[in-house]
Enzyme design. Structure first.
Site, mmCIF file in Angstrom:
data_model
loop_
_atom_site.group_PDB
_atom_site.id
_atom_site.type_symbol
_atom_site.label_atom_id
_atom_site.label_comp_id
_atom_site.label_asym_id
_atom_site.label_seq_id
_atom_site.Cartn_x
_atom_site.Cartn_y
_atom_site.Cartn_z
ATOM 1 N N LYS A 43 -7.138 6.132 -8.520
ATOM 2 C CA LYS A 43 -5.939 6.309 -7.499
ATOM 3 C C LYS A 43 -6.338 7.268 -6.274
ATOM 4 C CE LYS A 43 -1.090 5.779 -7.472
ATOM 5 N NZ LYS A 43 -1.041 4.823 -6.115
ATOM 6 N N THR A 49 0.606 -1.464 0.068
ATOM 7 C CA THR A 49 0.095 -0.142 -0.048
ATOM 8 C C THR A 49 0.876 1.138 0.052
ATOM 9 O OG1 THR A 49 -1.773 -1.298 1.063
ATOM 10 C CG2 THR A 49 -1.616 1.130 1.355
ATOM 11 N N THR A 50 0.403 2.281 -0.721
ATOM 12 C CA THR A 50 1.439 3.365 -0.719
ATOM 13 C C THR A 50 0.480 4.629 -0.220
ATOM 14 O OG1 THR A 50 0.228 3.964 -3.010
ATOM 15 C CG2 THR A 50 2.502 2.880 -2.969
ATOM 16 N N HIS A 56 -1.698 7.332 -13.756
ATOM 17 C CA HIS A 56 -2.366 6.116 -13.362
ATOM 18 C C HIS A 56 -3.569 6.434 -13.657
ATOM 19 C CE1 HIS A 56 1.270 5.360 -10.958
ATOM 20 N NE2 HIS A 56 1.008 4.085 -10.871
HETATM 21 N N1 NAD Z 1 3.390 -1.949 -4.530
HETATM 22 C C1 NAD Z 1 2.828 -2.216 -5.566
HETATM 23 O O1 NAD Z 1 3.374 -2.991 -6.508
HETATM 24 C C2 NAD Z 1 1.418 -1.549 -5.834
HETATM 25 C C3 NAD Z 1 0.739 -1.981 -6.870
HETATM 26 C C4 NAD Z 1 -0.578 -1.438 -7.293
HETATM 27 C C5 NAD Z 1 -1.261 -0.909 -6.085
HETATM 28 N N2 NAD Z 1 -0.652 -0.294 -5.004
HETATM 29 C C6 NAD Z 1 -1.291 0.133 -3.962
HETATM 30 O O2 NAD Z 1 -2.089 -0.820 -3.113
HETATM 31 C C7 NAD Z 1 -3.173 -0.068 -2.755
HETATM 32 C C8 NAD Z 1 -4.578 -0.769 -3.198
HETATM 33 O O3 NAD Z 1 -4.698 -0.396 -4.594
HETATM 34 P P1 NAD Z 1 -5.859 -0.991 -5.287
HETATM 35 O O4 NAD Z 1 -6.090 -0.248 -6.489
HETATM 36 O O5 NAD Z 1 -6.122 -2.559 -5.166
HETATM 37 O O6 NAD Z 1 -7.288 -0.309 -4.362
HETATM 38 P P2 NAD Z 1 -8.543 -0.611 -4.159
HETATM 39 O O7 NAD Z 1 -9.390 0.603 -3.675
HETATM 40 O O8 NAD Z 1 -9.153 -1.162 -5.510
HETATM 41 O O9 NAD Z 1 -8.648 -1.781 -2.917
HETATM 42 C C9 NAD Z 1 -8.302 -1.406 -1.686
HETATM 43 C C10 NAD Z 1 -9.179 -2.388 -0.917
HETATM 44 O O10 NAD Z 1 -8.894 -2.352 0.591
HETATM 45 C C11 NAD Z 1 -9.983 -2.518 1.320
HETATM 46 N N3 NAD Z 1 -9.895 -1.983 2.505
HETATM 47 C C12 NAD Z 1 -10.311 -0.824 2.992
HETATM 48 N N4 NAD Z 1 -10.216 -0.935 4.349
HETATM 49 C C13 NAD Z 1 -9.598 -2.154 4.724
HETATM 50 C C14 NAD Z 1 -9.256 -2.456 5.943
HETATM 51 N N5 NAD Z 1 -9.396 -1.804 6.982
HETATM 52 N N6 NAD Z 1 -8.830 -3.868 5.812
HETATM 53 C C15 NAD Z 1 -8.725 -4.676 4.698
HETATM 54 N N7 NAD Z 1 -9.033 -4.062 3.519
HETATM 55 C C16 NAD Z 1 -9.644 -2.900 3.516
HETATM 56 C C17 NAD Z 1 -11.099 -1.683 0.531
HETATM 57 O O11 NAD Z 1 -12.281 -2.136 0.666
HETATM 58 C C18 NAD Z 1 -10.860 -2.172 -1.262
HETATM 59 O O12 NAD Z 1 -11.355 -3.480 -1.374
HETATM 60 C C19 NAD Z 1 -2.889 1.262 -3.183
HETATM 61 O O13 NAD Z 1 -2.292 2.084 -2.090
HETATM 62 C C20 NAD Z 1 -1.855 1.336 -4.431
HETATM 63 O O14 NAD Z 1 -1.189 2.436 -4.445
HETATM 64 C C21 NAD Z 1 0.596 -0.882 -4.906
HETATM 65 O O1 LIG Z 2 -2.685 1.702 -9.142
HETATM 66 C C1 LIG Z 2 -2.087 1.926 -8.036
HETATM 67 O O2 LIG Z 2 -2.378 2.683 -7.151
HETATM 68 C C2 LIG Z 2 -0.590 1.595 -8.119
HETATM 69 N N1 LIG Z 2 0.124 2.135 -7.151
HETATM 70 C C3 LIG Z 2 1.441 2.253 -6.864
HETATM 71 C C4 LIG Z 2 2.145 3.294 -6.636
HETATM 72 O O3 LIG Z 2 1.516 4.374 -6.114
HETATM 73 O O4 LIG Z 2 3.550 3.443 -6.911
HETATM 74 C C5 LIG Z 2 2.283 1.346 -7.863
HETATM 75 C C6 LIG Z 2 1.542 1.393 -9.202
HETATM 76 C C7 LIG Z 2 0.047 1.157 -9.288
#
Ligand code: NAD
Ligand SMILES: O=C(O)C1=N[C@H](C(=O)O)CCC1
Length: 264
Positions: free
Chosen positions: A160, A97-98, A156
């Site tokens: 986001k 998570t970011t 993105h």
């Molecule tokens: N590090 C990486 O490679 C990478 C890649 C993609 C996304 N991300 C990050 O991952 C995060 C999620 O992205 P996404 O597109 O799946 O978002 P999203 O909004 O589709 O999914 C997030 C999920 O978390 C759930 N949630 C909320 N509160 C919660 C809690 N207390 N406990 C458990 N679940 C809970 C939400 O209901 C939702 O289903 C973002 O911060 C994104 O930037 C990181």
């Molecule tokens: O979909 C997103 O949200 C993503 N978040 C990550 C970021 O904040 O760097 C990685 C790419 C996808």
């Protein structure tokens, strides 16, 4: 024996891909799928929600199942809960998570004293490789006559919530450390004047369903080098996170990153 994993944020965009890809991996066993109780699909089967058919694991807030790694792609409050779950279960944590506040980041660092933690803003192989390439470029260009201007562009999807992306910020940190840069700006407007060299600028674009794209520009007088890394879907992040969970399960406590996982 298969690594038993839990997924936090299992109904989200990333959570669904983790469920889908993790369930196909014979070396993994998804035993818990955590979600926020307020989610519209809370209580439903996580496999059905992910579009792969019955998995036999509901979207839940609590479980009796034992797991050796938990993967978190959620929101800051969810990430906080994932840290607590991992520490209580003495399981490895893969934190993806970011947009986390300093207090959440401090909790993750603290957890790494007692459990193994893989923490990275991008789990993608090509993104982490591009970070290495940018470090090489930054080192080579740090004292170039006339100076090199660094700008980080990211695109993105419209959903986001954090900006700029965690990945863009990490690119900036890595390059700044190599080049001795100390100033960071977010976009420009008005009349900021001539661009100082001691600055990295971030530009965040939000459109449509873009799963993630970063361009790092090193602009010199007379020539420019740009590196672009682009996802065409979310599976690069999901496979990296699943690989990280296998890597971290059973490792000594400590903070690891994707270079450790990927051997970069
Ligand atoms: N590090 C990486 O490679 C990478 C890649 C993609 C996304 N991300 C990050 O991952 C995060 C999620 O992205 P996404 O597109 O799946 O978002 P999203 O909004 O589709 O999914 C997030 C999920 O978390 C759930 N949630 C909320 N509160 C919660 C809690 N207390 N406990 C458990 N679940 C809970 C939400 O209901 C939702 O289903 C973002 O911060 C994104 O930037 C990181
Ligand atoms: O979909 C997103 O949200 C993503 N978040 C990550 C970021 O904040 O760097 C990685 C790419 C996808």
């Amino acid at each position: 024996m298969a690594t038993r994993i839990a997924i936090n944020g299992a109904a989200g965009r990333m959570g669904q891909r983790l469920v889908a890809l993790g369930s196909q991996d014979k070396s993994l066993d998804i035993v818990a799928c955590f979600e926020h109780a307020g989610h519209a699909k809370f209580g439903q089967d996580a496999g059905v929600v992910a579009g792969i058919g019955e998995l036999g694991v509901p979207l839940q807030e609590e479980t009796d199942a034992q797991y050796s790694a938990i993967i978190d792609f959620s929101v800051p409050a969810g990430a906080h809960a994932a840290v607590e779950r991992a520490v209580n279960a003495k399981a490895a944590l893969v934190m993806a998570t970011t947009g986390l506040e300093e207090e959440h980041q401090a909790k993750i660092r603290e957890a790494a004293n007692v459990i193994p933690v893989v923490w990275a803003p991008s789990m993608s192989t090509t993104v982490n490789l591009t970070m290495k390439l940018c470090e090489i470029a930054a080192e080579a260009l740090k004292d170039i006559p006339g100076g090199a201007d660094v700008e980080v562009l990211e695109r993105h999807h419209r959903f986001k919530e954090d900006s700029p992306s965690g990945t863009a910020l990490r690119f900036g940190e890595l390059i700044a450390a190599k080049m001795g840069i100390t100033e960071f700006v977010h976009g420009r407007e008005g009349r900021p004047g001539a661009r100082p060299h001691n600055e990295i600028a971030y530009h965040a674009i939000r459109t449509g369903d873009n799963p993630g794209e970063h361009t790092i520009i090193f602009g010199l007088l007379g020539e420019t080098i740009e590196m672009t890394v682009r996802a065409s879907n979310r599976d690069c992040y999901a496979t990296g996170a699943l690989q990280a969970a296998k890597f971290a399960a059973g490792k000594p406590a400590g903070l690891y990153n994707m270079n450790d996982v990927l051997g970069l």
